[in-house]
Design a protein around this motif. Sequence first.
Motif, PDB file in Angstrom:
ATOM      1  N   PRO A 548       0.841  -1.208   0.000  1.00 45.77           N
ATOM      2  CA  PRO A 548       0.000   0.000   0.000  1.00 45.77           C
ATOM      3  C   PRO A 548       0.874   1.254   0.000  1.00 45.77           C
ATOM      4  O   PRO A 548       1.865   1.304   0.733  1.00 45.77           O
ATOM      5  CB  PRO A 548      -0.795  -0.119   1.299  1.00 45.77           C
ATOM      6  N   PRO A 549       0.518   2.243  -0.841  1.00 44.88           N
ATOM      7  CA  PRO A 549       1.365   3.441  -0.989  1.00 44.88           C
ATOM      8  C   PRO A 549       1.643   4.137   0.342  1.00 44.88           C
ATOM      9  O   PRO A 549       2.768   4.584   0.570  1.00 44.88           O
ATOM     10  CB  PRO A 549       0.536   4.347  -1.906  1.00 44.88           C
ATOM     11  N   ASP A 550       0.634   4.167   1.248  1.00 47.42           N
ATOM     12  CA  ASP A 550       0.862   4.895   2.496  1.00 47.42           C
ATOM     13  C   ASP A 550       1.959   4.218   3.310  1.00 47.42           C
ATOM     14  O   ASP A 550       2.770   4.861   3.961  1.00 47.42           O
ATOM     15  CB  ASP A 550      -0.446   4.976   3.306  1.00 47.42           C
ATOM     16  N   ILE A 551       1.997   2.866   3.222  1.00 41.71           N
ATOM     17  CA  ILE A 551       3.038   2.173   3.963  1.00 41.71           C
ATOM     18  C   ILE A 551       4.382   2.321   3.257  1.00 41.71           C
ATOM     19  O   ILE A 551       5.425   2.518   3.874  1.00 41.71           O
ATOM     20  CB  ILE A 551       2.673   0.680   4.134  1.00 41.71           C
ATOM     21  N   ALA A 552       4.307   2.249   1.907  1.00 42.70           N
ATOM     22  CA  ALA A 552       5.535   2.392   1.134  1.00 42.70           C
ATOM     23  C   ALA A 552       6.216   3.717   1.450  1.00 42.70           C
ATOM     24  O   ALA A 552       7.433   3.803   1.593  1.00 42.70           O
ATOM     25  CB  ALA A 552       5.228   2.289  -0.353  1.00 42.70           C
ATOM     26  N   GLU A 553       5.397   4.741   1.563  1.00 40.33           N
ATOM     27  CA  GLU A 553       5.941   6.063   1.839  1.00 40.33           C
ATOM     28  C   GLU A 553       6.269   6.234   3.312  1.00 40.33           C
ATOM     29  O   GLU A 553       7.110   7.027   3.684  1.00 40.33           O
ATOM     30  CB  GLU A 553       4.911   7.140   1.458  1.00 40.33           C
ATOM     31  N   ARG A 556       9.906   4.179   8.367  1.00 39.46           N
ATOM     32  CA  ARG A 556      10.617   2.916   8.228  1.00 39.46           C
ATOM     33  C   ARG A 556      10.386   2.014   9.435  1.00 39.46           C
ATOM     34  O   ARG A 556      10.601   0.824   9.385  1.00 39.46           O
ATOM     35  CB  ARG A 556      12.115   3.180   8.068  1.00 39.46           C
ATOM     36  N   GLY A 557       9.993   2.592  10.541  1.00 37.79           N
ATOM     37  CA  GLY A 557       9.831   1.786  11.746  1.00 37.79           C
ATOM     38  C   GLY A 557       8.629   0.856  11.686  1.00 37.79           C
ATOM     39  O   GLY A 557       8.649  -0.231  12.231  1.00 37.79           O
ATOM     40  N   ARG A 558       7.559   1.271  10.985  1.00 36.66           N
ATOM     41  CA  ARG A 558       6.334   0.486  11.045  1.00 36.66           C
ATOM     42  C   ARG A 558       6.268  -0.502   9.892  1.00 36.66           C
ATOM     43  O   ARG A 558       5.484  -0.349   8.981  1.00 36.66           O
ATOM     44  CB  ARG A 558       5.124   1.406  11.004  1.00 36.66           C
ATOM     45  N   ASN A 559       7.115  -1.473   9.948  1.00 38.99           N
ATOM     46  CA  ASN A 559       7.145  -2.434   8.867  1.00 38.99           C
ATOM     47  C   ASN A 559       6.141  -3.565   9.085  1.00 38.99           C
ATOM     48  O   ASN A 559       6.507  -4.716   9.250  1.00 38.99           O
ATOM     49  CB  ASN A 559       8.549  -2.995   8.684  1.00 38.99           C
ATOM     50  N   PHE A 560       4.857  -3.202   9.103  1.00 41.01           N
ATOM     51  CA  PHE A 560       3.811  -4.202   9.257  1.00 41.01           C
ATOM     52  C   PHE A 560       2.733  -4.012   8.224  1.00 41.01           C
ATOM     53  O   PHE A 560       2.398  -2.892   7.848  1.00 41.01           O
ATOM     54  CB  PHE A 560       3.173  -4.115  10.649  1.00 41.01           C
ATOM     55  N   LEU A 561       2.222  -5.128   7.769  1.00 46.55           N
ATOM     56  CA  LEU A 561       1.106  -5.094   6.841  1.00 46.55           C
ATOM     57  C   LEU A 561      -0.069  -5.730   7.553  1.00 46.55           C
ATOM     58  O   LEU A 561       0.106  -6.687   8.302  1.00 46.55           O
ATOM     59  CB  LEU A 561       1.406  -5.968   5.619  1.00 46.55           C
ATOM     60  N   HIS A 586       5.467   0.754  -8.052  1.00 46.11           N
ATOM     61  CA  HIS A 586       4.539  -0.092  -7.297  1.00 46.11           C
ATOM     62  C   HIS A 586       5.276  -1.288  -6.746  1.00 46.11           C
ATOM     63  O   HIS A 586       5.521  -2.246  -7.452  1.00 46.11           O
ATOM     64  CB  HIS A 586       3.380  -0.538  -8.197  1.00 46.11           C
ATOM     65  N   GLN A 587       5.619  -1.209  -5.496  1.00 45.27           N
ATOM     66  CA  GLN A 587       6.336  -2.298  -4.856  1.00 45.27           C
ATOM     67  C   GLN A 587       5.368  -3.438  -4.530  1.00 45.27           C
ATOM     68  O   GLN A 587       4.223  -3.206  -4.160  1.00 45.27           O
ATOM     69  CB  GLN A 587       6.979  -1.781  -3.568  1.00 45.27           C
ATOM     70  N   LYS A 588       5.879  -4.663  -4.692  1.00 49.12           N
ATOM     71  CA  LYS A 588       5.052  -5.844  -4.398  1.00 49.12           C
ATOM     72  C   LYS A 588       5.558  -6.509  -3.118  1.00 49.12           C
ATOM     73  O   LYS A 588       6.731  -6.392  -2.760  1.00 49.12           O
ATOM     74  CB  LYS A 588       5.153  -6.866  -5.537  1.00 49.12           C
TER      75      LYS A 588
END
Lengths: 668, 172, 122
Positions: A548-553, A556-561, A586-588
Amino acid sequence: MTQIDPAETFRLEAQDVLEQLEQTLLDLGDDLDDMALVDGAFRALHTIKGSGAMFGFTEVADFVHEFETAFDRLRKGDAAPSGELVRVALGAKDHIARLIAEPNAHARAGVPILDRLRAIVGTGIQAEAPPRPVDAATPGNGPAAGDASHGWRIRFRLPEDALSLGASPALLLDELRELGDCTVLASAEDLPSLEKLDPEICHLSWDVTLLSDCSRDAVEDVFLFVEDGMQLDIAPLPAAGPRSDAAAPAGPSDPAAPPAGKTDRAGAPPRENSSLRVAAERLDELLDRVGELVIAQARLSQIAAESSNPSLMTVTEEIERLSAGLRDTTMGIRMVPIGTLFGRFRRLVHDLSAELGKDVDFVTSGEQTELDKTVIESLADPLVHVIRNAIDHGLESPEARAKAGKPRQGSVRLSAAHEGAEVAITVSDDGAGLDTDRIRRKAEASGLIASDATLSDSELHRLIFHPGFSTAQEVSAISGRGVGMDVVSRTMDALRGRIDVDSQRGRGATVTLRLPLTLAIIDGMMVRVGRNRYSIPLSAVEECVELPPDIAEGSRGRNFLRIRDKLVPFLRLRELFGTQEPEDLHQKVVIVSTGEQRVGLVVDQILGNTQTVIKSLSRLHADVETFAGATIMGDGTVALILDVANLVRSGQRFETRLRDEQTKGQAA
Amino acid sequence: MTQHARDIDAVPAGEAMRALTLDVGGEVFAIEATSVREILDMVPVTEVPNAPAFVAGLINVRGRVVPLADLRVKFGMEHRPPDDDTRIVVFEITLEEEPTVVGMLADRVHTVCDIALSTMEPAPKVGMRWRPEFVRGIAKHDGNFIIVPEMNRVFSTEGAGTANSENETRAG
Amino acid sequence: MSKKILTIDDSKSVRQMISMTLGSAGFTVEEACDGAEGYEKAIACGYDAIITDLNMPNMSGLDFIRKFRAHPSSRGVPIIFLSTESDDVSKREAKSAGAIGWIVKPFDQNQLLAAIKKVAGA
C-alpha cells in the motif's frame, strides 16, 4: 567399463545385511521361538563371513565365524535362543560394523563379546580356526608328487553322466596339452552298436602320453571336476604300471564339521527382488545432468519463443515434454521408502528403554512413504534426538505413570505420511507433555526471551529446538539434553523443512517434521530487486499483494502489513541487499511462511514461476545466510534462491522486538 | 594435490613450474597450469548481496554455479571495469580440504610458460604492499617479476571476511 | 563368440567380483540373486557354465541345481557351486544333484578363472 571396487560394494552390502540382521535379531528378541528368524540371522552372518573373507576383511570373517557357528547350533536345535543371546548378538553386529568401517583398529574389542557368547551358548563351540583361502584349483591333498618323472602316461574314461553334467573331454585334453607334448589315443572299443548308442553318454576312453616334468598333482588337477566316478590311471613314464588309487577325494574332509542341514529357508525376508543397486554418487551425477538439461531446455524455449519459427516451436515443446518426463523419472529413482530409516530406531528404543528402565511400546507406520534419499539420510540424526527426547523426557517412569492412572508401558509412535507436496514425519508420545512454565523460566534465565515477552504456547514449545536450550533438571547421560535438539532445527532449515510441536500437559507431545518431497529441483517464483533476480521457493509463497502506498511512503519503523486482520511483518529486500538502483513505483510484497510464521518480502517486480534446479553455494559464501543456493536461469545467468526460513526468522526477531517495545510503551 | 606431485607433473624433477601468467592491477601473476580448468571471456556476473567483496559474484560455468573472485580486493588494487581483454580464469583450489572450482578476474591472460623455481624468491617480509602469507614467492621470467600467489590461502575463508579486514589488507 | 556364464549369488559383492574377473577375461557374465531368478535365466538362455552359491534365500543353490538338472536344457551345462571349506555334506549333496565341482570360499580371481576355464574353456 567403469572401475568398480568390489570391496566397496561389500561395504555397502554389509551395511544392508547388518541392518537386516539387526531387525531380525530384534524380531527374534520379541519371539524367541521363531526359527525362520534364526535362519535369517544365520544367513546374514554367513554372507558377511563369506564375502568379508573374500574382500580382505579377515578380522570380520574371524569374528563372525563363532557367531555363525552359534546360530547354526540354534538352527539345529542344539541350543536355544535367549534374550541374553540377542543382546550379545546385537553388540556383535555393532562390532562387525566397526570392523568393516575401520579395519585393523578394533579387533581386540571383539574378545569380550566372544567370551560372552561362549558363556551363553555353552561349550559346543570350539574356537575353530576360521577358513583360510585355499587354492580351489589345486587342493593340497593329492598324493605326494613324483617330481622327477620325464612325463606321465594317463589313461582315463569319463563317468557316464559326465557329458550331461557339462564336462568336456576336449577341454581336458587341451588342458593336458598345456602341460606338455601329448600323444593322444582314443579308444572306441566300448562303443555300443548304433541302435543302443546314447549320444549323451561318453563311450570313449583315452590313453595319453604326456612329455612334461610337471608334478602328478598338476595332472590330477586337470581332472579335478570329473574325477568322481571316472577311471583314471596316472603313471610315470617310462614305467607303465596301472594305479588304482590315483583318484583322491577332492576337498579336505573335516569330520568335526557340523552337517549343513537343509539349506532352503522359507519365510526369510525377500532381499533384492528385481531391483538394482546404484551408487548414490551416480544418482547425483544423473540428477546434475538432468538439471543441466532442464536449464538448457528453458533456454531453448526462450529462443524458440523469440524466433516464432513454428517447427522450432514444435521440437522445443517436444523436448520440454521429454525433459520434464526425464526429470520426474530421475526424481523418482532417488525416492526411497522411509522405512529403511525407521528400522534403525527400533534399536535405539530397545537400548534406551533398557538403560532408562522405561517400558516402551514403539510403533511405526507409513514406512512406505517415499522421500528423496538425501533427505532421508539427513533425517537420521534429528529423529534420533526427537525420539530420545520423547523417551527420556516425555515418558514418565513406570511408577509415575501408574500413579497418574496411565498404563505402565509408555507409547512412542513414529509415522510418516504425504501431505500435499510435503512429507510429515511425526513422533508422538503419551508422556507428560511439555512443561511450558518450565520452558519459559528456562528461556528467560538463558536470555532467549525477555521476562515480559508474550509468547503463545506453540512459540514456547518451539523454543526447545533453540540452540543450547535445555530444561533438564537432572542431566541424563543418554539424551545429553538441550544439546542435540538444535540439531533438529538446523537440519530442518537446511532441508527447507519445518517443525511443529503440539503438546498437552499430562497427555503427551507430538513433534512433526515437515519436509519438501525433494531437494534438488523445485518450483520457484522469480522476483526482481533492483536489477537482480531472485528465486523464492514456491512452496513457501502464500500470496502476493501490492505494498500500500501509504506504507511504502511511511516511516521505516512500522514495517507491518495488515493482511486479513493479522499483522504481518515485512522486510524490504532492497534494504537487506543494499540495492542502489531506484525502486519501482509499485512495490510488491510476497508473503512467505514457514508453518505458522509469516513474513512479507518487498520486491520491485514479480517475474513469474520457473522450475529451479538448486545448486549449492561454495564455502566462500557459507556466511551469507539469506540465500539457500543458486540456480541457472533460461538465459544462462545465475539467480540466487532466497532462504525463506532464515528470512522468516529475521522477520520474527524484528516482530518480537517491536512487540516488546510496544508492550513497554503501553506499560509506561 | 600436493605441491610435490604437481611439480613432478609439470616438468622434470620439480625444477620448474608450468604456469599460466596473467595481469591483475598492473602486476603479473602466475597460476599453476595444472589447476586451471578453462579461460572464459567475460560473462554476466550475479552479485551476491552481503558477500565478502573478494568473492562478490557468481557465474555460470557450463551449468555449474561458480564463485567469481577479484584478486584486486585481496591485493589492495583499485577496481577497474572489465574491457575487451578481461578474462575469467577458472581453476581449482582446496578449501577446507574440499576441492572447489572458482573463477578469477584477469585484466589480460598471457601464456603458459615454465617458471624456473630456482629464480623464485620468498616474498620479502617488509616493504611489500601485500600480506606475505598470500604470496608463495616472486619469480623472474623474461626479465619480469612474477607474483606466485598462495591461492589456497588467498581463498581461505578465514579472513576472507568483511570489508573491514579488506581495509586492513590495504593499510598493511 | 565369448562364452556366457551365469553367476547366482545373493551377495552383490561376490557377483560383482565374479563378473569383473570373468568379464575382464573375455567371458560374458550374467547375474542372478537367488536360485529362483537363476533358474528362470538358466532355462531361458544357454549358458556355457553356471556358478552358484548354495546358501541363498528364495531358492537355495542345492534346490536350483536339482531343479535345473531336471530340465532338459541343462544337458551339457557345467555347474560349479561355491562352498565353505568345512561343509562336506553340502558338497556331497550338490555334487550328487548334478554339479560338476566347487570352489571353496574365500577364493581369489585366479582360482575362479582357473576353475571356469576348466569347465568352459577359455
